[in-house]
Design a protein around this motif. Structure first.
Motif, PDB file in Angstrom:
ATOM      1  N   SER A 194       0.883  -1.136   0.023  1.00  9.65           N
ATOM      2  CA  SER A 194      -0.114   0.194   0.036  1.00  9.65           C
ATOM      3  C   SER A 194       0.811   1.384   0.007  1.00  9.65           C
ATOM      4  N   GLU A 195       0.287   2.332  -0.445  1.00  7.62           N
ATOM      5  CA  GLU A 195       0.812   3.453  -0.150  1.00  7.62           C
ATOM      6  C   GLU A 195       1.415   3.928   1.017  1.00  7.62           C
ATOM      7  N   GLU A 196       0.603   3.643   2.335  1.00  8.16           N
ATOM      8  CA  GLU A 196       0.954   3.907   3.721  1.00  8.16           C
ATOM      9  C   GLU A 196       2.264   3.040   3.594  1.00  8.16           C
TER      10      GLU A 196
END
Length: 146
Positions: free
Chosen positions: A2-4
């Motif tokens: 994920s981007e996170e």
């Protein structure tokens, strides 16, 4: 991923690299004053007021045991001294001696030159960079407290 997760990994890797870069600079600045970066860090933590070893460790974000070893060395070298702590009988306060203050003072001119070089390289974004690092550190402190 994920981007996170990518942001977490990138932030961690960048902070590890920055830590290494800052430690290398600190070693370079401290050496002519007869200090190591670690000695400078511990002395710096008690320049304004004496603190117990555990308090220094909290401020620096490292273990009490590692600060204790450095504090004992600083006392042995005559750069710091232990004082009685009115708030806690066994947890003595550490404070720089006049020799410790003088050693840190000798770092000042080279420190100022390095700060100017970094400011010139980073430009006007430096305050925003610092604010972002502080905000990230505060967020991690909050998560650690949960």
């Amino acid at each position: 991923m994920s981007e996170e997760a990518d942001l977490l990994s990138g932030s961690a890797i960048t902070s590890f690299r920055l830590n290494g870069q800052f430690l290398a600079i600190a070693e370079e600045l401290a050496r002519p004053a007869g200090l190591t970066a670690a000695w400078w860090q511990v002395l710096g933590a008690v320049l304004r007021e004496p603190l117990p070893v555990a308090g220094i460790a909290r401020v620096m974000g490292i273990t009490r045991q590692s600060v204790q070893r450095i504090a004992d060395l600083l006392v042995e070298k005559g750069l710091a001294e232990y004082l009685p702590n009115p708030a806690h009988r066994r947890a003595k306060l550490l404070r720089p001696t006049s020799e410790g203050f003088a050693a840190v003072e000798r770092i000042g001119p080279a420190h100022q030159k390095m700060a100017k070089r970094i400011a010139d390289a980073v430009g006007d974004d430096w305050p925003a960079c610092l604010a972002a690092m502080e905000r990230l550190s505060q967020a991690l402190d909050t998560l650690a407290d949960e």
